[in-house]
Enzyme design. Structure first.
Site, short mmCIF file in Angstrom:
data_model
loop_
_atom_site.label_atom_id
_atom_site.label_comp_id
_atom_site.label_asym_id
_atom_site.label_seq_id
_atom_site.Cartn_x
_atom_site.Cartn_y
_atom_site.Cartn_z
N GLU A 336 34.31 31.73 27.23
CA GLU A 336 35.46 32.03 28.11
C GLU A 336 35.02 32.88 29.28
OE1 GLU A 336 38.64 34.48 29.88
OE2 GLU A 336 36.89 35.18 28.82
N ASP A 364 44.50 37.41 24.91
CA ASP A 364 43.26 37.87 25.54
C ASP A 364 43.52 39.04 26.50
OD1 ASP A 364 40.64 38.09 26.36
OD2 ASP A 364 40.70 36.38 27.70
N HIS A 435 34.87 45.07 29.29
CA HIS A 435 33.52 44.69 29.75
C HIS A 435 32.57 45.88 29.86
CE1 HIS A 435 35.15 40.75 31.81
NE2 HIS A 435 35.51 40.86 30.55
ZN LIG Z 1 38.66 38.00 27.35
#
Ligand SMILES: [Zn+2]
Ligand SMILES: *[C@@H]1O[C@H](CO)[C@@H](O)[C@H](O)[C@H]1NC(C)=O
Ligand SMILES: *[C@@H]1O[C@H](CO)[C@@H](O)[C@H](O)[C@H]1NC(C)=O
Ligand SMILES: *[C@@H]1O[C@H](CO)[C@@H](O)[C@H](O)[C@H]1NC(C)=O
Ligand SMILES: *[C@@H]1O[C@H](CO)[C@@H](O)[C@H](O)[C@H]1NC(C)=O
Length: 473
Positions: A336, A364, A435
């Site tokens: 993804e 998500d 992230h």
């Molecule tokens: Zn994600």
């Protein structure tokens, strides 16, 4: 009341099948909304049973425990990495052991990029070692690295105005954080825009709602015909400091070394499991999250949590001995983060059956306490979903918002399939850790995962079990 109601529905079916029209279209027009409302209300006890089991009962904290075991065992799961393939194999075993049906892997070719060694040191106006994370798909610096003067800008507009100063420099973007969707444009397109005006590298202020000196990585895109320059994200703190230095007239020089490498595409898989429908097995409610992550932290929030509450939704339905009329399909997407690679292929390979997808769901945006469901669909479908959400009154998670979305389900939504995502109001928390090396189990909360899993399971089960598919426009 329920029995009588279903007899009525069956009669309608016979009629519509006899007339040869598609069932899901003709039925809706023949049933009043009051009838559909009654059908949904009849799921009150089932919804309570799911909620009890997930939030208060025997399986509270199960999705959290399962996720912790996977991410502590495997670690982060970058596209193309051995870790990701190990995670897929473990999930394949897990789903089989869980007793789910039609457990299988669907092969996909995915990008394989590795960041290698990377470092950035400010040489002027003072020596300062910076924390950086190269951006996915970035090229390496030439051997020995790049040493260049910095030009700090706060926007693409400023870069255009100062284009004549950019040649041979490292562009530092110190764009303010407005929202993820708006600000991420700098991460995705920063290198291309810098290269167009002759820069040799670009360093981008991390797209973060809050920072304790942690760089946030992510995807960036080169453009055909524009030179590929190395690009990394730097911390909010360093971007602001360089901005202050520049405004004082200081000359800033940075030495950047990046060993990133792109390899040939790797073999990977979307991971699939089902509870096959009892009456309309060809029809599908798809529940999903992505199994891949960036190569930092543990990918617990993004998107381990979404993947594991999706698995949990099927587990809860199975544990209660429920079997919906249409198939409940779990998909754990691969790659993804590289732009929905696994989901794009899944769509191409399965879109022939698009008319039999009732609802596509993806979680998500981290698993924080959900305040409701985001939904995209026709007005009629929205009215039905509002009723479904009222079943979540015991959890006080009844809101139905607009904009159901997700990188992996957008293919279906854009083609007209109703789509849903969990509403997470604490995006400030999510984009603090997103992230980064901080995306670990430490930011996950078992109680919040329990509630999210219950919401997900109730919505998925009820929509999969209702007599009719959700109506489209
Ligand atoms: Zn994600
Ligand atoms: C679930 O997690 C919560 C929060 O950590 C804890 O208080 C509770 O005891 C756990 N429940 C079980 C059954 O382990
Ligand atoms: C479409 O659905 C039918 C019936 O469930 C199934 O046999 C077939 O494999 C599906 N095709 C695709 C491309 O998913
Ligand atoms: C969709 O499902 C129905 C039955 O539920 C089946 O008759 C029809 O062939 C399916 N359509 C496709 C495109 O597979
Ligand atoms: C229910 O949730 C809403 C937010 O969606 C909140 O404002 C309200 O205080 C909550 N009520 C209870 C009883 O927790």
């Amino acid at each position: 009341m329920k029995v009588l109601f279903f007899m009525l529905v069956s009669a309608v079916h016979l009629l519509s099948q006899g007339s040869g029209k598609p069932i899901y279209k003709s039925d809706f027009s023949q049933r009043t909304f009051q009838e559909i409302k009654r059908e949904i209300a009849s799921y009150e006890d089932v919804a309570k049973a799911i909620i009890d089991l997930a939030v208060y009962g025997k399986y509270q904290n199960r999705s959290y425990e399962r996720l912790g075991l996977l991410v502590d065992t495997v670690g982060p799961r970058l596209s193309g990495s051995k870790n990701l393939e190990k995670a897929i194999q473990i999930m394949y075993q897990n789903l089989q052991h869980d007793g789910l049906e039609n457990v299988h892997l669907e092969p996909v070719k995915i990008p394989h990029w590795e960041r290698g060694e990377e470092s950035a040191v400010m040489l002027l106006p003072r020596i300062h070692k910076m924390s950086i994370l190269g951006l996915g798909s970035s090229v390496a610096t030439p051997p020995g690295g790049i040493t260049a003067e910095v030009l700090v800008v706060t926007s693409f507009d400023e870069l255009q105005r100062r284009a004549s100063e950019a040649r041979g420099k490292i562009i530092v973007y110190n764009q303010p954080y407005i929202s993820y969707g708006m600000t991420v444009q700098y991460r995705v397109h920063g290198a291309v825009e810098a290269a167009k005006v002759g820069a040799v590298a670009s360093l981008i202020r991390s797209v973060a709602s809050f920072s304790i000196y942690s760089p946030h990585t992510g995807f960036q895109a080169y453009q055909d015909g524009v030179p590929k320059i190395p690009t990394a994200c730097i911390t909010v703190e360093d971007a602001e400091m360089m901005s202050r230095m520049a405004s004082r007239g200081n000359k800033i020089v940075v030495h950047l070394e990046m060993g990133a490498k792109t390899y040939p595409d790797a073999d990977s898989y979307n991971t699939v499991a089902e509870i096959t429908g009892s009456k309309y097995p060809e029809q599908v409610v798809l529940v999903s999250g992505h199994l891949d992550s960036w190569d930092v932290g543990q990918g617990a929030m993004d998107d381990g949590g979404g993947a594991f509450i999706s698995w949990e939704a099927l587990s809860l339905v199975k544990d209660l001995g429920l079997r919906p009329k249409r198939t409940l399909r779990l998909v754990l997407w691969t790659a993804e983060e590289q732009g929905g690679i696994g989901a794009s292929q899944y769509y191409e390979q399965h879109k022939a059956n698009i008319s039999n997808y009732s609802l596509v769901m993806e979680s998500d945006s981290g698993i924080i306490l959900p305040t409701g469901l985001q939904f995209t669909g026709s007005d009629k479908a929205r009215a039905i979903m509002k009723e479904v959400m009222s079943l979540l009154q015991p959890l006080n998670v009844t809101n139905l918002f607009s904009d159901g979305e997700g990188t992996d389900i957008d293919f279906w939504i854009q083609a007209g399939v109703p789509g849903a995502s969990l509403r997470d109001d604490d995006l400030y928390k999510y984009f603090s850790f997103h992230h980064t090396n901080g995306d670990t189990m430490t930011v996950m909360d078992p109680k919040q995962m329990n509630v999210a899993a219950a919401v997900w399971a109730v919505v998925a089960y009820v929509v999969a079990d209702m007599e009719e598919m959700l109506p489209r426009s």
